[in-house]
Scaffold this motif. Structure first.
Motif, mmCIF file in Angstrom:
data_model
loop_
_atom_site.group_PDB
_atom_site.id
_atom_site.type_symbol
_atom_site.label_atom_id
_atom_site.label_comp_id
_atom_site.label_asym_id
_atom_site.label_seq_id
_atom_site.Cartn_x
_atom_site.Cartn_y
_atom_site.Cartn_z
ATOM 1 N N GLY A 164 0.788 -1.234 0.000
ATOM 2 C CA GLY A 164 0.000 0.000 0.000
ATOM 3 C C GLY A 164 0.815 1.277 0.000
ATOM 4 O O GLY A 164 0.266 2.377 0.048
ATOM 5 N N LYS A 222 3.694 1.552 -4.529
ATOM 6 C CA LYS A 222 4.626 0.997 -5.512
ATOM 7 C C LYS A 222 3.975 0.880 -6.883
ATOM 8 O O LYS A 222 4.532 1.284 -7.889
ATOM 9 C CB LYS A 222 5.088 -0.423 -5.098
ATOM 10 N N GLY A 223 2.773 0.289 -6.896
ATOM 11 C CA GLY A 223 2.073 0.083 -8.170
ATOM 12 C C GLY A 223 1.724 1.403 -8.828
ATOM 13 O O GLY A 223 1.918 1.587 -10.034
ATOM 14 N N THR A 224 1.229 2.342 -8.035
ATOM 15 C CA THR A 224 0.846 3.658 -8.561
ATOM 16 C C THR A 224 2.050 4.323 -9.237
ATOM 17 O O THR A 224 1.960 4.810 -10.371
ATOM 18 C CB THR A 224 0.342 4.553 -7.397
ATOM 19 N N THR A 284 4.531 -8.802 -9.792
ATOM 20 C CA THR A 284 4.279 -10.219 -9.514
ATOM 21 C C THR A 284 2.880 -10.384 -8.910
ATOM 22 O O THR A 284 2.194 -11.353 -9.199
ATOM 23 C CB THR A 284 5.358 -10.825 -8.588
ATOM 24 N N ARG A 327 -2.634 -12.355 -9.497
ATOM 25 C CA ARG A 327 -4.082 -12.080 -9.524
ATOM 26 C C ARG A 327 -4.708 -12.454 -10.860
ATOM 27 O O ARG A 327 -5.825 -12.966 -10.927
ATOM 28 C CB ARG A 327 -4.363 -10.608 -9.175
ATOM 29 N N LYS A 345 0.445 -13.964 3.387
ATOM 30 C CA LYS A 345 1.807 -14.525 3.382
ATOM 31 C C LYS A 345 2.430 -14.370 2.003
ATOM 32 O O LYS A 345 1.726 -14.117 1.024
ATOM 33 C CB LYS A 345 1.747 -16.020 3.707
ATOM 34 N N VAL A 362 4.086 -15.826 -1.397
ATOM 35 C CA VAL A 362 4.076 -17.030 -2.229
ATOM 36 C C VAL A 362 5.522 -17.576 -2.198
ATOM 37 O O VAL A 362 6.466 -16.782 -2.231
ATOM 38 C CB VAL A 362 3.637 -16.665 -3.669
ATOM 39 N N GLY A 373 7.027 -5.231 -6.625
ATOM 40 C CA GLY A 373 6.671 -6.376 -5.780
ATOM 41 C C GLY A 373 7.637 -7.546 -5.920
ATOM 42 O O GLY A 373 7.397 -8.613 -5.378
ATOM 43 N N ARG A 425 11.148 -9.654 -3.017
ATOM 44 C CA ARG A 425 10.497 -9.422 -1.733
ATOM 45 C C ARG A 425 11.190 -10.169 -0.615
ATOM 46 O O ARG A 425 10.753 -10.097 0.521
ATOM 47 C CB ARG A 425 9.088 -9.977 -1.857
ATOM 48 N N GLN A 483 15.208 -14.029 -3.209
ATOM 49 C CA GLN A 483 14.729 -13.546 -4.522
ATOM 50 C C GLN A 483 15.707 -12.523 -5.097
ATOM 51 O O GLN A 483 16.013 -12.533 -6.291
ATOM 52 C CB GLN A 483 13.341 -12.913 -4.404
ATOM 53 N N ARG A 491 -8.800 1.306 -1.298
ATOM 54 C CA ARG A 491 -8.334 0.968 -2.647
ATOM 55 C C ARG A 491 -9.371 0.135 -3.389
ATOM 56 O O ARG A 491 -10.032 -0.726 -2.848
ATOM 57 C CB ARG A 491 -7.037 0.170 -2.567
ATOM 58 N N TYR A 509 -7.377 2.389 -8.028
ATOM 59 C CA TYR A 509 -8.064 3.627 -7.636
ATOM 60 C C TYR A 509 -8.123 3.706 -6.121
ATOM 61 O O TYR A 509 -7.798 2.741 -5.426
ATOM 62 C CB TYR A 509 -9.502 3.624 -8.195
ATOM 63 N N ARG A 527 0.205 -8.677 6.356
ATOM 64 C CA ARG A 527 1.122 -8.340 5.253
ATOM 65 C C ARG A 527 2.204 -7.374 5.732
ATOM 66 O O ARG A 527 3.355 -7.463 5.308
ATOM 67 C CB ARG A 527 0.335 -7.725 4.088
ATOM 68 N N LYS A 559 3.527 11.868 0.628
ATOM 69 C CA LYS A 559 3.122 13.063 -0.133
ATOM 70 C C LYS A 559 2.046 12.714 -1.159
ATOM 71 O O LYS A 559 1.806 11.538 -1.453
ATOM 72 C CB LYS A 559 4.334 13.608 -0.887
#
Ligand code: AP5
Ligand code: MG
Length: 213
Positions: free
Chosen positions: A10, A13-15, A31, A36, A57, A59, A85, A88, A92, A127, A137, A171, A199
């Motif tokens: 949250g 990162k994705g945004t 990932t 998903r 958790k 994967v 993502g 992590r 990895q 979200r 969104y 998470r 910000k």
């Protein structure tokens, strides 16, 4: 340019990864989005990943690493990518460092989007996500034009199963235990840059652009 996005669930990162991908014409590889999409299509991988994701958790590394290495071997990744993502966990990160090292290559920037835990639960409950195209969104900060409908592709928006407050807390715990050590890992490699993720998202993006050039 090869970029990694780090940060709590949250943090944005994705945004930010989407904005970077657009501005610098790089593929955005999440990932979480790959898992998903597999859950939506009820693939074997999706069913396996869902067991872990629903509990907040991670994967297992074996599954995740293979998917990621296959994805970055695609033709569209030859000039770089934004990883969102992944990695992590330290194992990895080590696999990625090794795979890139074999091609005399390395990550250019690891951008840590820094947001304190207190802000996170609130962001996640607001979200809404599009499972068809991956757009994200927020009911207050980034509302879609039409309630619950994706502006980009017209599909219905969902509250992710793992965005329930109790799962978000789990998470966050997993993040602190397994992912936060990557901050030291990439600091030691000299590529870590931290931005203030509390910000406004355009200001966060301006900070990132100042770093990437
Ligand atoms: P993943 O999908 O990667 O989830 P995550 O890391 O928990 O992060 P999120 O996608 O929830 O948050 P984000 O940082 O992208 O924030 P966003 O931009 O959406 O992974 C899900 C699960 O898959 C994991 O729990 C794990 O099980 C599994 N998985 C995935 N990768 C794995 C791996 N490598 N290894 C093992 N398991 C893996 O923003 C959040 C909200 O805030 C949005 O509503 C947004 O609109 C809003 N917002 C964003 N920026 C701002 C801002 N500046 N101000 C106000 N609101 C903002
Ligand atoms: Mg995300």
């Amino acid at each position: 340019m090869k970029i990694i996005m780090l940060g709590a669930p949250g943090a944005g990162k994705g945004t930010q990864a989407k904005l970077i991908a657009e501005k610098y014409s790089l593929p955005h590889i999440s990932t979480g989005d790959i898992f998903r999409a597999n859950i939506k299509n009820q693939t074997e991988l999706g069913m396996e990943a869902k067991k872990y994701m629903d509990e907040g958790k991670l994967v297992p590394d074996e599954l995740t690493v293979k998917i990621l290495l296959d994805r970055v071997a695609n033709e569209d990744c030859k000039n770089g990518y934004v990883l969102d993502g992944f990695p992590r966990t330290i194992p990895q990160a080590e696999v990625l460092t090794k795979a890139l090292g074999e091609m005399n290559d390395a990550i250019d920037f690891a951008i840590d989007v820094d947001v304190p835990d207190e802000n996170i639960v609130n962001r996640m409950s607001g979200r809404r996500a599009c499972v068809t195209c991956g757009a994200t969104y927020h009911i207050v900060h980034v509302p879609p034009k039409k309630e619950n409908i994706c502006d980009k592709c017209g599909s219905e928006l969902i509250l992710r199963d793992d965005d329930k407050p109790e799962t978000v807390l789990n998470r966050l715990k997993v993040y602190h235990e397994q992912t936060q050590p990557l901050i030291d890992y990439y600091t030691a490699k000299g590529v870590l840059r931290t931005v203030d993720g509390t910000k406004d998202m355009n200001d966060v993006f301006a900070e990132i652009v100042a770093i990437l050039g």
